[in-house]
Enzyme design. Structure first.
Site, PDB file in Angstrom:
ATOM      1  CE  LYS A 156     -24.747  19.674  25.266  1.00 39.89           C
ATOM      2  NZ  LYS A 156     -24.187  18.639  24.423  1.00 39.89           N
TER       3      LYS A 156
HETATM    4  C1  PLP Z   1     -22.910  17.714  24.052  1.00 40.17           C
HETATM    5  C2  PLP Z   1     -22.063  17.919  22.851  1.00 40.17           C
HETATM    6  C3  PLP Z   1     -21.888  16.921  21.882  1.00 40.17           C
HETATM    7  C4  PLP Z   1     -22.357  15.517  22.084  1.00 40.17           C
HETATM    8  O1  PLP Z   1     -23.710  15.401  22.232  1.00 40.17           O
HETATM    9  P1  PLP Z   1     -24.316  13.975  22.623  1.00 40.17           P
HETATM   10  O2  PLP Z   1     -25.761  14.107  22.325  1.00 40.17           O
HETATM   11  O3  PLP Z   1     -24.026  13.768  24.075  1.00 40.17           O
HETATM   12  O4  PLP Z   1     -23.640  12.954  21.767  1.00 40.17           O
HETATM   13  C5  PLP Z   1     -21.209  17.222  20.727  1.00 40.17           C
HETATM   14  N1  PLP Z   1     -20.680  18.441  20.526  1.00 40.17           N
HETATM   15  C6  PLP Z   1     -20.790  19.412  21.442  1.00 40.17           C
HETATM   16  C7  PLP Z   1     -20.190  20.753  21.149  1.00 40.17           C
HETATM   17  C8  PLP Z   1     -21.459  19.178  22.649  1.00 40.17           C
HETATM   18  O5  PLP Z   1     -21.527  20.146  23.571  1.00 40.17           O
END
Ligand code: PLP
Length: 397
Positions: free
Chosen positions: A186
C-alpha cells in the site's frame, strides 16, 4: 535493454524506518505504547480526523467499525463487487449480510445502484476508493442521510486522497468510520497494519475496547485502586492493536507520504505521455474535484481490437520482465461467495464486464523513469502485435 525484472510493487523503506525499528527493539517496549500514540496523533493531523485508532490491518479496522455499529443478524451492508475479499468478510464477521451493488465508469461503487439495493434491512453503505480515486461521496452521503444509514469507507488504497478538498478520513466528512491499510504493497506501509478514523466519540471508545479483548477502560479506572493487575472484560473482543515495532515504521512512512504520492503522480504522468496514443487500451481517469492517491495504475484493454486476452497479455508482460496484476477479481467469481452472489439482487453486470479488461501496471515510488519507459514500450509492442485487422466495408452500390 536491461534484463532485470520490474516488480509490480516494491515498498520504499528508508534508513529512518530501519533506525526506528532498531531503536524500538532496544527500548524494551515492543507492543502498543508511545510510538503508536505518536503515530495516531500524526495520522489524525494528516487526515484532519478527530480520532484515529491504530490497528493490525485494514480488515481489522473494517471489522471493528462494523462491530462497533452493533449490526444484528439480518442487517444489510451495501458494497462493491470490485474489491478485495476482506471488504466482504469483514461484513460477514460483523454478523451482517453483504449486498452487492454495481460499479460506475471509474469502477467505484455506483450511487444509483446502491439506491436500488436499499431495503428496510439496510444499515450501512461501504464504499471502496478503488486504486486511490475517491468514490462519488456526496451522493452516497445524501442517500445515507435520507435513509438513516451508516457509512464506513474502505480507504485501503486512499491514504492521501481527498474529496472536494477534504482529506479521506477527515472528521468534517459525514462518514461514521474510515479504514486504511498499511499492508506491504500500500501507499504507506508498516508491513502489516491499519488505522481507523472517526469523528464519533462513542464509536471510537467502542472500537478501542473491542480492539483489545473487550477490556473496559472504565472498569479499569473504576478499580484502579485495586492495583495495576486488575482489569475487567465487558464483551468478547478481538486482538487488533498495532505494536510500537510497526508504528515506528508508520511514523516515518507518514512523514514521507506526500513525496511518495508526488513520485507516483509523476510516474502516472509519464505513463500517460507514453501510452496515451494507443487505441487498444484506455487509461484511468482523474476527477477534477478529487485528489487521486495513485495507489494503482489500472489500464483497460480494448479486447474487441485485440486478438489476445488479458491472461495472455499479462503472461507476455511477465515473459518480458514486467510484473502486472488485476484489481480485482469480482467477488461473485470467488467460490465461497458464488451461491450468495448469484442471487438476482446482487447482480453486477458492469463489474463483470469490466473484469476481463483490467490490468494494473507497475506503480511504486522507487520505479525509475527508465523502467516506466521500458514498461510502456513493452506494453505498446505487445498490443500493436496483437492488433486485430481493421474490418473494411464495401461501399454501397
Ligand atoms: C489491501 C486491501 C484490504 C485489506 O487490507 P489489510 O490491511 O491487508 O487488511 C481491504 N480492502 C482493499 C480494497 C484492499 O486493497
Amino acid at each position: 535493454m536491461s534484463s532485470s525484472y520490474i516488480a509490480f510493487s516494491v515498498p520504499d523503506i528508508g534508513e529512518e524506518e530501519i533506525a526506528e525499528v532498531v531503536a524500538t527493539l532496544r527500548s524494551g517496549w515492543l507492543t502498543t505504547g508511545e510510538r503508536t500514540a505518536q503515530f495516531e496523533r500524526e495520522f489524525r493531523e494528516y487526515t484532519a480526523a478527530e480520532r484515529a485508532l491504530a490497528v493490525s490491518s485494514c480488515t481489522a479496522g473494517l471489522h471493528l467499525a462494523l462491530a462497533a455499529l452493533r449490526l444484528k443478524r439480518g442487517d444489510e451492508v451495501i458494497t462493491t463487487p470490485l474489491t478485495f475479499c476482506a471488504t466482504i468478510t469483514a461484513i460477514l464477521h460483523a454478523g451482517a449480510t453483504p449486498v452487492l451493488a454495481d460499479v460506475d465508469e471509474d469502477g467505484n461503487l455506483c450511487p444509483d445502484s446502491v439506491r436500488d439495493r436499499v431495503t428496510r434491512k439496510t444499515r450501512a453503505i461501504l464504499p471502496v476508493h478503488l486504486a486511490g480515486l475517491p468514490c462519488d461521496m456526496d451522493r452516497i452521503w445524501q442517500l445515507a442521510r435520507e435513509r438513516g444509514l451508516a457509512v464506513v469507507e474502505d480507504a485501503a488504497h486512499a491514504v492521501g486522497a481527498s474529496y472536494r478538498g477534504t482529506p479521506i478520513g477527515a472528521s468534517s466528512a459525514p462518514s461514521d468510520a474510515v479504514a486504511f491499510s498499511f499492508y506491504a504493497t500500500k501507499n504507506l506501509t508498516t508491513g502489516e497494519g491499519g488505522m481507523v478514523t472517526t469523528g464519533r466519540a462513542d464509536l471510537y471508545e467502542r472500537m478501542r475496547m473491542l480492539a483489545l479483548h473487550g477490556i473496559s477502560k472504565d472498569a479499569w479506572n473504576r478499580y484502579a485502586r485495586e492495583g495495576s493487575w486488575f482489569y475487567d472484560v465487558v464483551e468478547p473482543g478481538f486482538k487488533y492493536n498495532l505494536p510500537d515495532l510497526l508504528s515506528g515504521i508508520g511514523l516515518h512512512q507518514l512523514r514521507r507520504l506526500e513525496s511518495f504520492i508526488a513520485a507516483r503522480r509523476n510516474i502516472v504522468e509519464l505513463y500517460r505521455e507514453l501510452l496515451g496514443d494507443i487505441d487498444e487500451l484506455e487509461l484511468p481517469r482523474e476527477r477534477p474535484d478529487r485528489r487521486h492517491a495513485w495507489h494503482l495504475f489500472c489500464i483497460r484493454l480494448r479486447l474487441e481490437r485485440l486478438n489476445l486476452d488479458r491472461a495472455e497479455f499479462i503472461e507476455r508482460l511477465r515473459h518480458r520482465g514486467v510484473g502486472a496484476s488485476v484489481h480485482f477479481i469480482p467477488i461473485p467469481l470467488l467460490s465461497f461467495f458464488q451461491p450468495w452472489a448469484a442471487l438476482s439482487r446482487n447482480a453486477c453486470p458492469r463489474a463483470l464486464a469490466l473484469y476481463p479488461r483490467l490490468v494494473s501496471l507497475p506503480l511504486h515510488p522507487r520505479l525509475t523513469a527508465d523502467e516506466v519507459r521500458r514498461v510502456a514500450a513493452i506494453t505498446k509492442q505487445i498490443l500493436l502485435r496483437a492488433r486485430r485487422a481493421k474490418r473494411t466495408y464495401a461501399p454501397c452500390a
